[in-house]
Write a protein that holds these residues in place. Structure first.
Motif, PDB file in Angstrom:
ATOM      1  N   PHE A 286      -5.140  -4.305  -8.660  1.00 15.95           N
ATOM      2  CA  PHE A 286      -4.924  -2.871  -8.444  1.00 15.95           C
ATOM      3  C   PHE A 286      -6.111  -2.259  -7.713  1.00 15.95           C
ATOM      4  O   PHE A 286      -7.263  -2.441  -8.100  1.00 15.95           O
ATOM      5  N   VAL A 287      -5.821  -1.522  -6.617  1.00 17.77           N
ATOM      6  CA  VAL A 287      -6.860  -0.908  -5.796  1.00 17.77           C
ATOM      7  C   VAL A 287      -6.508   0.553  -5.575  1.00 17.77           C
ATOM      8  O   VAL A 287      -5.335   0.900  -5.378  1.00 17.77           O
ATOM      9  N   THR A 288      -7.497   1.437  -5.641  1.00 18.12           N
ATOM     10  CA  THR A 288      -7.282   2.848  -5.320  1.00 18.12           C
ATOM     11  C   THR A 288      -8.183   3.253  -4.166  1.00 18.12           C
ATOM     12  O   THR A 288      -9.316   2.788  -4.055  1.00 18.12           O
TER      13      THR A 288
ATOM     14  N   LYS B 149       0.856  -1.191   0.000  1.00 15.78           N
ATOM     15  CA  LYS B 149       0.000   0.000   0.000  1.00 15.78           C
ATOM     16  C   LYS B 149       0.886   1.233   0.000  1.00 15.78           C
ATOM     17  O   LYS B 149       1.703   1.410   0.892  1.00 15.78           O
ATOM     18  N   ILE B 150       0.704   2.075  -1.030  1.00 14.89           N
ATOM     19  CA  ILE B 150       1.474   3.306  -1.150  1.00 14.89           C
ATOM     20  C   ILE B 150       0.543   4.483  -0.881  1.00 14.89           C
ATOM     21  O   ILE B 150      -0.428   4.696  -1.599  1.00 14.89           O
ATOM     22  N   HIS B 151       0.848   5.238   0.187  1.00 11.54           N
ATOM     23  CA  HIS B 151       0.071   6.433   0.529  1.00 11.54           C
ATOM     24  C   HIS B 151       0.850   7.650   0.034  1.00 11.54           C
ATOM     25  O   HIS B 151       1.912   7.980   0.561  1.00 11.54           O
ATOM     26  N   HIS B 152       0.319   8.331  -0.990  1.00 10.15           N
ATOM     27  CA  HIS B 152       1.044   9.430  -1.620  1.00 10.15           C
ATOM     28  C   HIS B 152       0.780  10.756  -0.925  1.00 10.15           C
ATOM     29  O   HIS B 152      -0.361  11.160  -0.748  1.00 10.15           O
ATOM     30  N   ILE B 153       1.859  11.429  -0.534  1.00  6.32           N
ATOM     31  CA  ILE B 153       1.777  12.798  -0.036  1.00  6.32           C
ATOM     32  C   ILE B 153       1.815  13.767  -1.207  1.00  6.32           C
ATOM     33  O   ILE B 153       1.165  14.811  -1.194  1.00  6.32           O
TER      34      ILE B 153
ATOM     35  N   LYS C  91       2.459 -15.536  -6.574  1.00  6.57           N
ATOM     36  CA  LYS C  91       1.418 -15.093  -5.654  1.00  6.57           C
ATOM     37  C   LYS C  91       0.871 -13.753  -6.145  1.00  6.57           C
ATOM     38  O   LYS C  91       1.639 -12.850  -6.487  1.00  6.57           O
ATOM     39  N   LEU C  92      -0.461 -13.629  -6.181  1.00  3.56           N
ATOM     40  CA  LEU C  92      -1.102 -12.386  -6.614  1.00  3.56           C
ATOM     41  C   LEU C  92      -0.730 -11.255  -5.659  1.00  3.56           C
ATOM     42  O   LEU C  92      -0.800 -11.408  -4.442  1.00  3.56           O
ATOM     43  N   LEU C  93      -0.313 -10.117  -6.220  1.00  5.62           N
ATOM     44  CA  LEU C  93       0.034  -8.949  -5.411  1.00  5.62           C
ATOM     45  C   LEU C  93      -1.126  -7.965  -5.393  1.00  5.62           C
ATOM     46  O   LEU C  93      -1.599  -7.517  -6.439  1.00  5.62           O
ATOM     47  N   SER C  94      -1.596  -7.627  -4.198  1.00  6.32           N
ATOM     48  CA  SER C  94      -2.575  -6.555  -4.047  1.00  6.32           C
ATOM     49  C   SER C  94      -1.800  -5.239  -3.977  1.00  6.32           C
ATOM     50  O   SER C  94      -1.054  -5.001  -3.031  1.00  6.32           O
ATOM     51  N   PHE C  95      -1.981  -4.396  -4.985  1.00  8.06           N
ATOM     52  CA  PHE C  95      -1.226  -3.148  -5.117  1.00  8.06           C
ATOM     53  C   PHE C  95      -2.186  -1.979  -4.948  1.00  8.06           C
ATOM     54  O   PHE C  95      -3.017  -1.712  -5.821  1.00  8.06           O
ATOM     55  N   THR C  96      -2.096  -1.300  -3.790  1.00  5.46           N
ATOM     56  CA  THR C  96      -3.051  -0.250  -3.436  1.00  5.46           C
ATOM     57  C   THR C  96      -2.392   1.118  -3.456  1.00  5.46           C
ATOM     58  O   THR C  96      -1.314   1.307  -2.887  1.00  5.46           O
ATOM     59  N   ILE C  97      -3.052   2.072  -4.121  1.00  6.53           N
ATOM     60  CA  ILE C  97      -2.595   3.451  -4.162  1.00  6.53           C
ATOM     61  C   ILE C  97      -3.586   4.311  -3.392  1.00  6.53           C
ATOM     62  O   ILE C  97      -4.790   4.304  -3.668  1.00  6.53           O
ATOM     63  N   ILE C  98      -3.073   5.056  -2.409  1.00  2.82           N
ATOM     64  CA  ILE C  98      -3.899   5.935  -1.592  1.00  2.82           C
ATOM     65  C   ILE C  98      -3.450   7.368  -1.852  1.00  2.82           C
ATOM     66  O   ILE C  98      -2.266   7.682  -1.757  1.00  2.82           O
ATOM     67  N   GLY C  99      -4.399   8.240  -2.224  1.00  6.88           N
ATOM     68  CA  GLY C  99      -4.008   9.611  -2.532  1.00  6.88           C
ATOM     69  C   GLY C  99      -5.173  10.557  -2.561  1.00  6.88           C
ATOM     70  O   GLY C  99      -6.321  10.175  -2.352  1.00  6.88           O
TER      71      GLY C  99
END
Length: 490
Positions: free
Chosen positions: A475-477, A409-413, A437-445
């Protein structure tokens, strides 16, 4: 001759499969047995729904309210009519089911909001007294019809803007109550009634905004197997007076959550909770959690610790982790101390989920954690000004995360510094992993300012779509608010 499943078997099947609401709606059309089984599940928590532009909230509320009005006894219908309150029912014929009797969860606040939404916004402005009349007749009807209430949520006027003058009827079905959410300044009769008939509450959530009603202490003390306690104090509210009632359950409570904007001097009473598994502090403003004594306590069963906002002094938390880190599965802190981060790698080898702040230039600390915490499955990292760059995070995670890792999970400033090529390189490394293994890739912004913080370029979206289609990533936002709420939940 076709074999017909008994109703209880069909219900067990539906429950076991955890059928979603969309599928349950289709089950309504199979036959009467399937219909009745589905209806009971759909209506046991009738406010548990999602809405969007295709299903406006007003339309959903109107449908629910009209059905509840149709369930009212004639005496209540006539009372509303005589007071100039006219709400259409879904049909002039008798309803197929007594929907009110299916309720297992009840929120007084949501009933209030439904009435405000439909009567004030949907039709015309009517007096608050008339709104209260509708609410009271519905609640009285539910109190008589619900035979086994599992969850009750009720807050006083200090908490919400739209609250009515509610008279709490006797709830015989509350004997089976297992979860209660309320404010401490409700009438004494409300708590006294529950104290007499409810002795098996497993979860209690209380908001304190004024002096504590003494009957609240009696209710807490009268429980036999309390496991989950959620206490919130705002303005001049305080839970200090009920600490003796709380500590009575120190051997059964496994989950404690504290939230406040007040200054509390000590939480040393928590040291007696020997079976504690989950501990969460949500303190706002200048409030600092006092770990002076807690740092030395050994909670042998503690698995989850969250302090997402105002944190204790890092040295106190480090000592706490030294005593309790070995058993922790999840740790969430808003502190950006290098020494604290390194203590996570040293004392928390069995972590599965982690959120901690890394300052710019602390990539080596992230590397140390990934190497030391061999069971780590998920990590949330802030990227941008004063924090790590996303490009560096992707490279480090790809190189040093273990085979257990499956969620980033990447939280963008600020806007992402990772190019489409950087993303593709990261996804290629993930694709080559063994085992796959499936990667859950989350972008928070800040989606309102710039969609997904740079993740709206055509090249970037093409890379993401390519590896989603290959089954490499999910991919999750999320908005920043959604990302912040993660730390407030267990």
């Amino acid at each position: 001759m076709a074999c017909q499943l008994p109703a209880d078997c069909l219900n067990e099947i539906f429950e076991y499969l955890e059928i979603d609401k969309f599928t349950l709606h289709s089950c309504l059309l199979v036959n009467r047995l399937w219909c009745e089984t589905s209806v009971r599940i759909l209506w046991r928590n009738f406010f548990d729904f999602k809405f969007d532009h295709k299903r406006p909230l007003f339309k959903i509320y109107s449908s629910i309210l009209s059905t509840l009005i149709a369930c009212l006894p004639d005496e209540s219908k006539n009372l509303l009519y005589n007071n100039g309150i006219f709400i259409l029912t879904p049909t002039s014929k008798p309803l197929l089911f007594n929907y009110a009797s299916f309720f297992k969860a009840l929120s007084i606040y949501r009933i209030n909001m439904m009435i405000v939404n439909v009567l004030e916004n949907g039709l015309s402005l009517i007096s608050k007294d008339k709104n209260s009349l509708v609410a009271n007749e519905i609640i009285k009807m539910l109190a008589n019809q619900i035979t086994s209430l599992k969850k009750l949520s009720c807050y006083h006027s200090h908490y919400y803007k739209h609250n009515f003058n509610i008279s709490f009827p006797y709830f015989p079905g509350a004997r089976d109550l297992s979860e209660l959410c309320c404010s401490s300044d409700l009438p004494s009769d409300f708590f006294n009634q529950l104290s007499q008939i409810c002795h098996n509450l497993q979860s209690i959530s209380i908001d304190f905004r004024s002096i504590v009603n003494s009957s609240v202490k009696d209710l807490i003390s009268s429980q036999n197997n309390l496991k989950d306690l959620n206490l919130s104090a705002f303005d001049d509210g305080s839970w200090t007076d009920i600490i003796p009632a709380i500590t009575k359950h120190s051997h059964t409570i496994t989950k404690l959550k504290f939230r406040s904007d007040n200054d509390f001097s000590s939480f040393s009473f928590i040291s007696s909770f020997t079976n504690l598994q989950k501990l969460l502090f949500l303190f706002l403003g200048e409030v600092i959690v006092d770990f002076t004594k807690l740092q030395y306590v050994n909670f042998s069963k503690l698995q989850i610790l969250k302090i997402p906002y105002e944190c204790p002094k890092p040295e106190y938390v480090m000592k706490f982790l030294e005593n309790n880190g070995k058993n922790l599965k999840e740790f969430y802190t808003g502190e950006n101390s290098k020494d604290l981060s390194l203590s996570i790698a040293r004392f928390c080898p069995n972590l599965k989920n982690l959120f901690v702040l890394f300052n710019n230039g602390e990539l080596d600390v992230l590397k140390t954690i990934l190497i030391s915490c061999q069971y780590l499955e998920s990590i949330k990292i802030w990227c941008g000004i004063n924090y790590l760059s996303e490009k560096e995070v992707l490279e480090t995670v790809a190189k040093y995360s273990t085979n257990n890792f499956c969620e980033l999970k990447i939280h963008h400033i600020t806007t992402s510094d990772a190019s489409p090529d950087d993303l593709e390189s990261f996804f290629i490394c993930w694709e080559r992993r063994t085992p796959k293994k499936l990667l859950s890739f989350t972008i928070i912004g800040n989606i309102e300012y710039q969609l997904h913080c740079g993740y709206n370029s055509l090249e970037t979206l093409k890379v993401i779509e390519k590896y989603e289609n290959l089954g490499i990533i999910k991919f999750v936002t999320k908005s920043k608010n959604e990302g912040s709420e993660e730390g407030e939940q267990f």
